[in-house]
Design a protein around this motif. Sequence first.
Motif, PDB file in Angstrom:
ATOM      1  N   VAL A 113      36.061  30.285  36.546  1.00 23.61           N
ATOM      2  CA  VAL A 113      35.140  30.813  35.538  1.00 23.61           C
ATOM      3  C   VAL A 113      33.763  30.160  35.643  1.00 23.61           C
ATOM      4  CG1 VAL A 113      36.951  31.535  33.944  1.00 23.61           C
ATOM      5  CG2 VAL A 113      36.048  29.207  33.786  1.00 23.61           C
ATOM      6  N   ALA A 114      33.714  28.923  36.159  1.00 20.73           N
ATOM      7  CA  ALA A 114      32.416  28.285  36.384  1.00 20.73           C
ATOM      8  C   ALA A 114      31.642  29.026  37.467  1.00 20.73           C
ATOM      9  CB  ALA A 114      32.604  26.823  36.768  1.00 20.73           C
ATOM     10  N   ASN A 115      32.355  29.533  38.470  1.00 18.69           N
ATOM     11  CA  ASN A 115      31.689  30.299  39.523  1.00 18.69           C
ATOM     12  C   ASN A 115      31.189  31.647  39.011  1.00 18.69           C
ATOM     13  OD1 ASN A 115      32.250  28.183  41.193  1.00 18.69           O
ATOM     14  ND2 ASN A 115      33.912  29.196  42.311  1.00 18.69           N
ATOM     15  N   LEU A 116      31.934  32.260  38.087  1.00 10.09           N
ATOM     16  CA  LEU A 116      31.444  33.498  37.479  1.00 10.09           C
ATOM     17  C   LEU A 116      30.149  33.231  36.708  1.00 10.09           C
ATOM     18  CD1 LEU A 116      34.730  35.154  36.137  1.00 10.09           C
ATOM     19  CD2 LEU A 116      33.419  35.774  38.173  1.00 10.09           C
ATOM     20  N   HIS A 117      30.105  32.091  36.009  1.00  6.39           N
ATOM     21  CA  HIS A 117      28.872  31.736  35.295  1.00  6.39           C
ATOM     22  C   HIS A 117      27.738  31.457  36.283  1.00  6.39           C
ATOM     23  CE1 HIS A 117      26.072  29.984  32.476  1.00  6.39           C
ATOM     24  NE2 HIS A 117      26.038  28.876  33.187  1.00  6.39           N
ATOM     25  N   THR A 118      28.040  30.752  37.363  1.00  3.69           N
ATOM     26  CA  THR A 118      27.025  30.467  38.383  1.00  3.69           C
ATOM     27  C   THR A 118      26.423  31.754  38.916  1.00  3.69           C
ATOM     28  OG1 THR A 118      28.166  28.441  39.047  1.00  3.69           O
ATOM     29  CG2 THR A 118      26.610  29.379  40.621  1.00  3.69           C
ATOM     30  N   ASN A 119      27.270  32.731  39.232  1.00  6.81           N
ATOM     31  CA  ASN A 119      26.775  33.994  39.777  1.00  6.81           C
ATOM     32  C   ASN A 119      26.034  34.821  38.723  1.00  6.81           C
ATOM     33  OD1 ASN A 119      27.909  33.204  42.170  1.00  6.81           O
ATOM     34  ND2 ASN A 119      29.732  34.479  41.969  1.00  6.81           N
ATOM     35  N   HIS A 120      26.327  34.574  37.469  1.00  2.00           N
ATOM     36  CA  HIS A 120      25.568  35.219  36.389  1.00  2.00           C
ATOM     37  C   HIS A 120      24.129  34.697  36.380  1.00  2.00           C
ATOM     38  CE1 HIS A 120      24.368  36.735  32.513  1.00  2.00           C
ATOM     39  NE2 HIS A 120      24.210  35.516  32.033  1.00  2.00           N
ATOM     40  N   VAL A 121      23.966  33.386  36.474  1.00  2.28           N
ATOM     41  CA  VAL A 121      22.623  32.792  36.445  1.00  2.28           C
ATOM     42  C   VAL A 121      21.866  33.094  37.735  1.00  2.28           C
ATOM     43  CG1 VAL A 121      21.318  30.628  36.286  1.00  2.28           C
ATOM     44  CG2 VAL A 121      23.376  30.947  34.882  1.00  2.28           C
ATOM     45  N   ASN A 122      22.539  32.938  38.873  1.00  4.61           N
ATOM     46  CA  ASN A 122      21.848  33.025  40.162  1.00  4.61           C
ATOM     47  C   ASN A 122      21.675  34.440  40.683  1.00  4.61           C
ATOM     48  OD1 ASN A 122      21.768  30.261  40.099  1.00  4.61           O
ATOM     49  ND2 ASN A 122      23.402  29.959  41.595  1.00  4.61           N
ATOM     50  N   ARG A 123      22.598  35.335  40.303  1.00  7.70           N
ATOM     51  CA  ARG A 123      22.563  36.678  40.894  1.00  7.70           C
ATOM     52  C   ARG A 123      22.569  37.780  39.847  1.00  7.70           C
ATOM     53  NH1 ARG A 123      26.342  36.211  46.212  1.00  7.70           N
ATOM     54  NH2 ARG A 123      27.576  37.750  45.111  1.00  7.70           N
ATOM     55  N   GLY A 124      22.503  37.390  38.569  1.00  4.51           N
ATOM     56  CA  GLY A 124      22.420  38.385  37.513  1.00  4.51           C
ATOM     57  C   GLY A 124      23.684  39.182  37.304  1.00  4.51           C
ATOM     58  N   GLU A 125      24.838  38.652  37.718  1.00  7.22           N
ATOM     59  CA  GLU A 125      26.101  39.371  37.610  1.00  7.22           C
ATOM     60  C   GLU A 125      26.793  39.040  36.290  1.00  7.22           C
ATOM     61  OE1 GLU A 125      28.128  38.250  41.169  1.00  7.22           O
ATOM     62  OE2 GLU A 125      26.811  39.435  42.456  1.00  7.22           O
ATOM     63  N   ASP A 126      27.364  40.037  35.664  1.00 12.89           N
ATOM     64  CA  ASP A 126      27.968  39.893  34.343  1.00 12.89           C
ATOM     65  C   ASP A 126      29.415  39.428  34.472  1.00 12.89           C
ATOM     66  OD1 ASP A 126      28.790  40.054  31.745  1.00 12.89           O
ATOM     67  OD2 ASP A 126      28.568  42.220  31.557  1.00 12.89           O
ATOM     68  N   PRO A 127      29.757  38.216  33.988  1.00 18.98           N
ATOM     69  CA  PRO A 127      31.146  37.753  34.066  1.00 18.98           C
ATOM     70  C   PRO A 127      32.119  38.685  33.362  1.00 18.98           C
ATOM     71  CG  PRO A 127      29.687  35.933  33.480  1.00 18.98           C
ATOM     72  CD  PRO A 127      28.873  37.184  33.400  1.00 18.98           C
ATOM     73  N   ALA A 128      31.712  39.258  32.226  1.00 23.15           N
ATOM     74  CA  ALA A 128      32.605  40.155  31.484  1.00 23.15           C
ATOM     75  C   ALA A 128      32.941  41.394  32.310  1.00 23.15           C
ATOM     76  CB  ALA A 128      31.960  40.559  30.162  1.00 23.15           C
ATOM     77  N   ARG A 129      31.954  41.907  33.055  1.00 20.03           N
ATOM     78  CA  ARG A 129      32.227  43.066  33.898  1.00 20.03           C
ATOM     79  C   ARG A 129      33.209  42.701  35.012  1.00 20.03           C
ATOM     80  NH1 ARG A 129      28.120  46.292  38.071  1.00 20.03           N
ATOM     81  NH2 ARG A 129      29.728  47.734  38.834  1.00 20.03           N
TER      82      ARG A 129
END
Length: 466
Positions: free
Chosen positions: A177-193
């Motif tokens: 889940v930390a990687n999902l957050h990282t990709n949210h900040v760095n690549r604009g990807e939505d963890p919920a999606r």
Amino acid sequence: MTELGIGIGWRPEIAEAVEGLAGVDWVEVVAENICADHLPDSLTRLRRRGVTVVPHGVSLGLGGADRPDPGRLAALGEKAVALGAPLVTEHIAFVRAGGALTASPALEAGHLLPVPRTRDALDVLCENVRIAQDALPVPLALENIAALIAWPGEEMSEGRFLAELVERTGVRLLIDVANLHTNHVNRGEDPARALAELPVEAIAYVHVAGGVERDGVWHDTHAHPVPRPVLDVLADLASRVAPPGVLLERDDDFPPAEELAEELTVIRATVSGAASARRDAGAGAGTSAGAGKRPAERALLIGAGARVSGGPMPGPVPEAVAPAPVPVRDEGARQRLGLAQASLLSALVAGTPVPEGFDSRRLGVQSRALAAKRAGVVAKVAPELPDILGREFRPAFLAYARSRPMSGGYRRDALDFAEHLLIAGRPEDPVAHRRLTRWWQDRSGHRPPGPAARLVRAARHALVRR
């Protein structure tokens, strides 16, 4: 699916603390840091107490263009057997590129790099996963990674990419889940999606870790406390499904045992709170947590439970059958992927031009991060080098890393760095120079390189930089 509970990453630096922590149901160990025939005493004691130990690999590179190395697979399997592990885990990543497939110099990243979410890459990854599944004695689970960079021309979201991987191979997932957050900040990807699209019932366990944001870039350091946004992603995941296991990762700047215990308490409370909310929602709706899924998603989940290495994974439907092996549809996919990955890795570690479509600023951040990680790991595997060189070690190594890509492991990298300094007549201090010479001779079995060797090495490095 094996119920693991709440765990923590075992590291030699905190071995004693881990043994003393209350409520630790299991631990995870970096597979490359142990030997199957000589396990650390701490892990042996934990196993005697009934604590499950899971080996976590970092060097297979299943997302790379080459087929998995049989020797690496065999070593990972031996460690799983020695530990009595119920499964092994690895990453959806590539860690090396070049070589015979692309007729270019072989390069090592020393780090996990993202796989392009394309059909070519998915075809190659699926075949590599099936090879690994067939070779390993226990089930395999794969982890989503954190990334600073994004590939141009991607064809799928992270959730869909993972869902198709599970559907085609039956592999389990290790969701970080930390990687999902990282990709949210760095690549604009939505963890919920991502969580909504992936088959959560295929999750073997979950990683939780800390990081830090600098200049708008999130660095997945595993050296900071777990922040609230990561816990929020964990709560979202746990509201959708009961994860069989949740594990806290910490790899550096280790805090006192009391702080580790507090983080585990917060993680446990987060999962428990989300579970209560999930049960309440299910009771109110009169359905199970997974009943709201679309028919196609439910069918995908049935397939996810069908084929795993080391025996069948319990699936929701008895008549589920194993997906038939599907070879790479286009053998040119491996070469296309190999060329793309070699071009990217060469830009990151050898200073070659940035491939078209990539963000050059982000590649610069990633390149510096790779060099910094190399310096840190070399300092750990060869602590004599910073002792000999003092303050000169880090700037000298970073300067070396800018034009000298890693072609082997970190121990080889340490030797190559020492050789590089000696060829350049460094360090200038005669005492330090003698100490470095003796260190290099003791470990390489050679005399310091003469003029001919210097010419050969200079030519080799020039070829790599082209």
